[in-house]
Design a protein around this motif. Structure first.
Motif, PDB file in Angstrom:
ATOM      1  N   TRP A   1       0.851  -1.185   0.000  1.00 55.01           N
ATOM      2  CA  TRP A   1       0.000   0.000   0.000  1.00 55.01           C
ATOM      3  C   TRP A   1       0.882   1.229   0.000  1.00 55.01           C
ATOM      4  O   TRP A   1       1.955   1.211   0.607  1.00 55.01           O
TER       5      TRP A   1
ATOM      6  N   TYR B   1      15.766  -0.801  11.273  1.00 52.52           N
ATOM      7  CA  TYR B   1      14.634  -1.410  11.980  1.00 52.52           C
ATOM      8  C   TYR B   1      13.432  -1.396  11.051  1.00 52.52           C
ATOM      9  O   TYR B   1      13.013  -0.331  10.580  1.00 52.52           O
TER      10      TYR B   1
ATOM     11  N   ARG C   1       6.603  -3.510   8.435  1.00 53.49           N
ATOM     12  CA  ARG C   1       5.580  -2.492   8.712  1.00 53.49           C
ATOM     13  C   ARG C   1       6.009  -1.475   9.772  1.00 53.49           C
ATOM     14  O   ARG C   1       5.247  -0.610  10.162  1.00 53.49           O
TER      15      ARG C   1
ATOM     16  N   GLY D   1       8.715   1.496  11.580  1.00 59.03           N
ATOM     17  CA  GLY D   1       9.534   2.634  11.184  1.00 59.03           C
ATOM     18  C   GLY D   1       8.799   3.780  10.511  1.00 59.03           C
ATOM     19  O   GLY D   1       9.409   4.584   9.819  1.00 59.03           O
ATOM     20  N   GLU D   2       7.486   3.890  10.744  1.00 53.05           N
ATOM     21  CA  GLU D   2       6.720   4.960  10.086  1.00 53.05           C
ATOM     22  C   GLU D   2       6.806   6.257  10.894  1.00 53.05           C
ATOM     23  O   GLU D   2       5.819   6.725  11.477  1.00 53.05           O
TER      24      GLU D   2
ATOM     25  N   ILE E   1       4.005   9.733  13.596  1.00 58.21           N
ATOM     26  CA  ILE E   1       3.818   9.943  15.026  1.00 58.21           C
ATOM     27  C   ILE E   1       2.918  11.169  15.163  1.00 58.21           C
ATOM     28  O   ILE E   1       2.874  12.037  14.285  1.00 58.21           O
ATOM     29  N   ILE E   2       2.176  11.203  16.265  1.00 58.68           N
ATOM     30  CA  ILE E   2       1.169  12.265  16.452  1.00 58.68           C
ATOM     31  C   ILE E   2       1.778  13.388  17.284  1.00 58.68           C
ATOM     32  O   ILE E   2       2.111  13.190  18.448  1.00 58.68           O
TER      33      ILE E   2
ATOM     34  N   ASN F   1      -5.364  10.762   8.814  1.00 57.09           N
ATOM     35  CA  ASN F   1      -5.446  11.043  10.250  1.00 57.09           C
ATOM     36  C   ASN F   1      -5.155  12.520  10.540  1.00 57.09           C
ATOM     37  O   ASN F   1      -4.801  13.276   9.657  1.00 57.09           O
TER      38      ASN F   1
ATOM     39  N   ALA G   1      -0.893   5.451  19.787  1.00 54.97           N
ATOM     40  CA  ALA G   1      -0.922   5.516  18.317  1.00 54.97           C
ATOM     41  C   ALA G   1       0.465   5.850  17.764  1.00 54.97           C
ATOM     42  O   ALA G   1       0.948   5.207  16.826  1.00 54.97           O
ATOM     43  N   SER G   2       1.125   6.855  18.359  1.00 55.47           N
ATOM     44  CA  SER G   2       2.475   7.213  17.893  1.00 55.47           C
ATOM     45  C   SER G   2       3.391   6.005  17.946  1.00 55.47           C
ATOM     46  O   SER G   2       4.118   5.712  16.998  1.00 55.47           O
ATOM     47  N   LEU G   3       3.348   5.295  19.072  1.00 57.44           N
ATOM     48  CA  LEU G   3       4.251   4.160  19.264  1.00 57.44           C
ATOM     49  C   LEU G   3       3.880   3.003  18.344  1.00 57.44           C
ATOM     50  O   LEU G   3       4.748   2.351  17.760  1.00 57.44           O
TER      51      LEU G   3
ATOM     52  N   ASN H   1       2.498   3.299  15.494  1.00 57.40           N
ATOM     53  CA  ASN H   1       2.845   3.674  14.119  1.00 57.40           C
ATOM     54  C   ASN H   1       4.347   3.514  13.866  1.00 57.40           C
ATOM     55  O   ASN H   1       4.766   3.242  12.749  1.00 57.40           O
ATOM     56  N   ILE H   2       5.156   3.681  14.911  1.00 51.17           N
ATOM     57  CA  ILE H   2       6.611   3.518  14.756  1.00 51.17           C
ATOM     58  C   ILE H   2       6.989   2.040  14.706  1.00 51.17           C
ATOM     59  O   ILE H   2       7.785   1.625  13.874  1.00 51.17           O
ATOM     60  N   PHE H   3       6.423   1.242  15.621  1.00 53.49           N
ATOM     61  CA  PHE H   3       6.862  -0.140  15.777  1.00 53.49           C
ATOM     62  C   PHE H   3       5.856  -1.100  15.172  1.00 53.49           C
ATOM     63  O   PHE H   3       4.660  -0.818  15.137  1.00 53.49           O
ATOM     64  N   GLU H   4       6.377  -2.227  14.705  1.00 46.96           N
ATOM     65  CA  GLU H   4       5.472  -3.286  14.260  1.00 46.96           C
ATOM     66  C   GLU H   4       5.334  -4.244  15.429  1.00 46.96           C
ATOM     67  O   GLU H   4       6.237  -5.031  15.708  1.00 46.96           O
TER      68      GLU H   4
ATOM     69  N   GLU I   1      -8.306   5.986  16.013  1.00 39.33           N
ATOM     70  CA  GLU I   1      -8.486   7.212  15.231  1.00 39.33           C
ATOM     71  C   GLU I   1      -7.165   7.676  14.616  1.00 39.33           C
ATOM     72  O   GLU I   1      -7.158   8.250  13.526  1.00 39.33           O
ATOM     73  N   HIS I   2      -6.044   7.449  15.311  1.00 35.34           N
ATOM     74  CA  HIS I   2      -4.752   7.950  14.850  1.00 35.34           C
ATOM     75  C   HIS I   2      -3.830   6.842  14.337  1.00 35.34           C
ATOM     76  O   HIS I   2      -2.635   7.078  14.153  1.00 35.34           O
ATOM     77  N   ALA I   3      -4.352   5.648  14.138  1.00 33.98           N
ATOM     78  CA  ALA I   3      -3.527   4.538  13.644  1.00 33.98           C
ATOM     79  C   ALA I   3      -3.244   4.743  12.158  1.00 33.98           C
ATOM     80  O   ALA I   3      -4.141   5.067  11.381  1.00 33.98           O
ATOM     81  N   TYR I   4      -1.980   4.538  11.761  1.00 24.67           N
ATOM     82  CA  TYR I   4      -1.541   4.785  10.389  1.00 24.67           C
ATOM     83  C   TYR I   4      -1.864   3.600   9.479  1.00 24.67           C
ATOM     84  O   TYR I   4      -1.631   2.443   9.859  1.00 24.67           O
ATOM     85  N   ALA I   5      -2.392   3.902   8.291  1.00 25.29           N
ATOM     86  CA  ALA I   5      -2.497   2.947   7.182  1.00 25.29           C
ATOM     87  C   ALA I   5      -3.144   1.627   7.602  1.00 25.29           C
ATOM     88  O   ALA I   5      -2.573   0.549   7.410  1.00 25.29           O
TER      89      ALA I   5
ATOM     90  N   GLU J   1      -5.295   0.005   6.278  1.00 27.63           N
ATOM     91  CA  GLU J   1      -5.478  -0.918   5.141  1.00 27.63           C
ATOM     92  C   GLU J   1      -4.381  -1.974   5.100  1.00 27.63           C
ATOM     93  O   GLU J   1      -4.574  -3.070   4.582  1.00 27.63           O
ATOM     94  N   ALA J   2      -3.194  -1.579   5.592  1.00 29.28           N
ATOM     95  CA  ALA J   2      -2.037  -2.476   5.453  1.00 29.28           C
ATOM     96  C   ALA J   2      -1.370  -2.807   6.785  1.00 29.28           C
ATOM     97  O   ALA J   2      -0.451  -3.613   6.832  1.00 29.28           O
ATOM     98  N   ARG J   3      -1.815  -2.146   7.854  1.00 29.76           N
ATOM     99  CA  ARG J   3      -1.212  -2.368   9.175  1.00 29.76           C
ATOM    100  C   ARG J   3      -2.339  -2.620  10.175  1.00 29.76           C
ATOM    101  O   ARG J   3      -3.257  -1.821  10.272  1.00 29.76           O
TER     102      ARG J   3
END
Lengths: 342, 342
Positions: free
Chosen positions: A92, A159, A165, A167-168, A172-173, A185, B258-260, B262-265, B292-296, B298-300
């Motif tokens: 995606w 990482y 998935r 390392g995005e 971060i918010i 978002n 959400a920030s965390l 989005n950074i880590f899988e 509400e603040h979770a990234y993507a 569709e794929a995560r």
């Protein structure tokens, strides 16, 4: 197609084809293991950037470079979006229409070379950490362009999380009640500290001050449309409104940097991407905001925030390097079992 | 001293002494390798929590437990603050006055046992990841009490950074213009999503509504002082103001999550600490804000946000487990070179 250009020197060592797939351009290059670009091809990303269309373009670029440099041993790809690791399947992307695109499999079948595919900011981080002016084994990399991409180097390796998935960092918010991000978002770092954010802020400023420098430049130089570039131009004319917008943008970037520097124990934060060309205009307020929000400075250093070495080449250099680093792994797997013990 | 209590069962397997050093209490326990507590001692953290005073207390607790359980093979310590890894030197803590305290060296000299020292939230995360109801090799752990502590499990191991200064998840910036944190900065997750934040919000609410339930409970039940506990009590009486404060607190927690995430899988976010005893009152708004603040998405995946298994025992269980896990490494190093090759 911009055509093939030749590099200025031809070092010894192994070489790979690096491909950098962005929302605007697709770049290919033959990359030496010291990061030198030996040949380059570039093409616009088509409007309909589905997998089939994109594969055709990638193969065209790859074949052209492979014919020129038959000695290449691998292909590496950096692509915007969420890339499944190590499968090389692009799941995606926020700004491209490809979905579940089997990039690695298609490239390996067409070229006969081992291929490795990763997120574009990850490969740029790899280039900066391995081959930049300063080398780092613990580093946060942010690329500030249309969006904000991120790459994390921990213990000398990228990482990615178990399946790519992770390392995005751009999502971060930092401003939960702030503007909407391209990802949908609210308040992501990318929503307040990117070229897109600068464009939004520039348009707001032009609407608020129709006689101001930003609005005038938009009318006179940019076909009536204010963009981030208009704001950058206005700072060159010393416009205080434009300078203030950069201070705000840089402050947001610094708040994001602080969060990341508080989580990770790093040697440096390296910034790449188009906007970093503005240098200290962006980075001075970023450094100030990071210092202001850095945790426990009695016991934890405030690390340098540096401009990357490779500029907009970081993606293609890192893609080539990724191909070279993983060609070995792939070759080991490709050895038939009866030969593996020799 | 609360005295020594005995565990309800005595499993086989190796045992260690776990020590959990907090701003309020110092707890010690004999911990079996399945997480069972076989004996426990607890003492108040003294006002003057300098290294010399603290070492005396730790040694008192350790000797008492060691005498009862001479079979222990190691000591593990979790301590609030920045702990240099693997040296076991506590550099700095926000709520204790110890500085540059050589905990590991002092414990090893006094007990003759191999000792391992880490941040308190790291050891709690270790307990939850290894011995919790669900086991995780990729996990974000947050402990929500007076402050917000964090532990990261990546690839099955605690992420500490090269010298233990990593993993400060409570100090990511979620509200840059928000309230001042205990660490001195503005807008840390800890400043808006901790027991301290609940106390501050409760006092503001009591001042705004002197006839309200929170203000009344503060006067009648809590010696005239409103704390986070007063707000929790008010929610039990169905007070809408108190319920709203929990919704706000939980929302901030969810923004941090959400920030965390989005950074880590990761496979899950696990929440421990005193405030998690309020359960879904805190976690439902946290889960909503994270979604509400979770990234993507569709794929995560949006991962589960779960209450930890060990409650306020997580620190002491994890400390014992840490001691056991690293006793082996230490023993290897302690073997004289001439015996190491046998």
């Amino acid at each position: 197609m911009r055509g093939v250009t030749s590099g200025h020197r031809a070092p010894s060592g192994r070489r790979a084809i690096g491909l950098d797939i962005g929302g605007t351009n697709i770049r290919g290059a033959v990359v030496a293991d010291d990061g030198t670009l030996l040949a380059e091809v570039s093409e616009r990303t088509p409007e309909t950037s589905d997998g089939t269309t994109m594969t055709k373009i990638l193969l065209g670029i790859t074949q052209q470079l492979h014919a020129q440099h038959p000695e290449v041993v691998a292909v590496g790809v950096g692509a915007a979006g969420i890339v499944e690791w190590p499968a090389g399947l692009i799941r995606w992307a926020p700004n491209n229409s490809y979905r579940d695109w089997q990039v690695r499999a298609e490239l390996e079948e067409a070229t006969g070379l081992p291929a490795t595919v990763d997120n574009d900011a990850n490969v740029a981080a790899l280039a900066e950490a391995r081959l930049g002016r300063d080398r780092y084994s613990e580093m946060v990399f942010l690329t500030v362009g249309t969006g904000v991409g991120g790459g994390l180097v921990l213990g000398g390796v990228i990482y990615r999380g178990p399946s790519g998935r992770g390392g995005e960092l751009g999502h971060i918010i930092v401003a939960p009640d702030g503007p909407r991000c391209g990802c949908g978002n609210r308040g992501c770092l990318e929503a307040v500290a990117s070229g897109t954010a600068l464009t939004r802020m520039g348009r707001e400023a032009a609407a608020a001050e129709p006689a101001g420098v930003i609005a005038r430049l938009g009318r006179e130089e940019e076909d009536g449309v204010v963009t981030g570039h208009t704001v950058t131009r206005a700072t060159e004319l010393g416009d205080p409104t434009a300078l203030d917008l950069f201070t705000r943008l840089g402050r947001w970037l610094g708040i994001g940097i602080a969060s990341l520097a508080n989580i990770f124990e790093i040697e440096a934060v390296v910034i790449g991407g188009g906007l970093v060309a503005t240098g200290d205009l962006l980075l001075d307020p970023a450094r100030a905001a990071y210092r202001e929000h850095a945790y426990a400075t009695e016991a934890r250093p405030v690390v340098p925030v540096r401009v990357g070495t490779f500029g907009t080449d970081a993606g293609v250099v890192g893609a080539g390097l990724l191909g070279l680093e993983h060609a070995e792994d792939r070759r080991v797997h490709a050895v038939p079992p009866e030969r593996a013990t020799r």
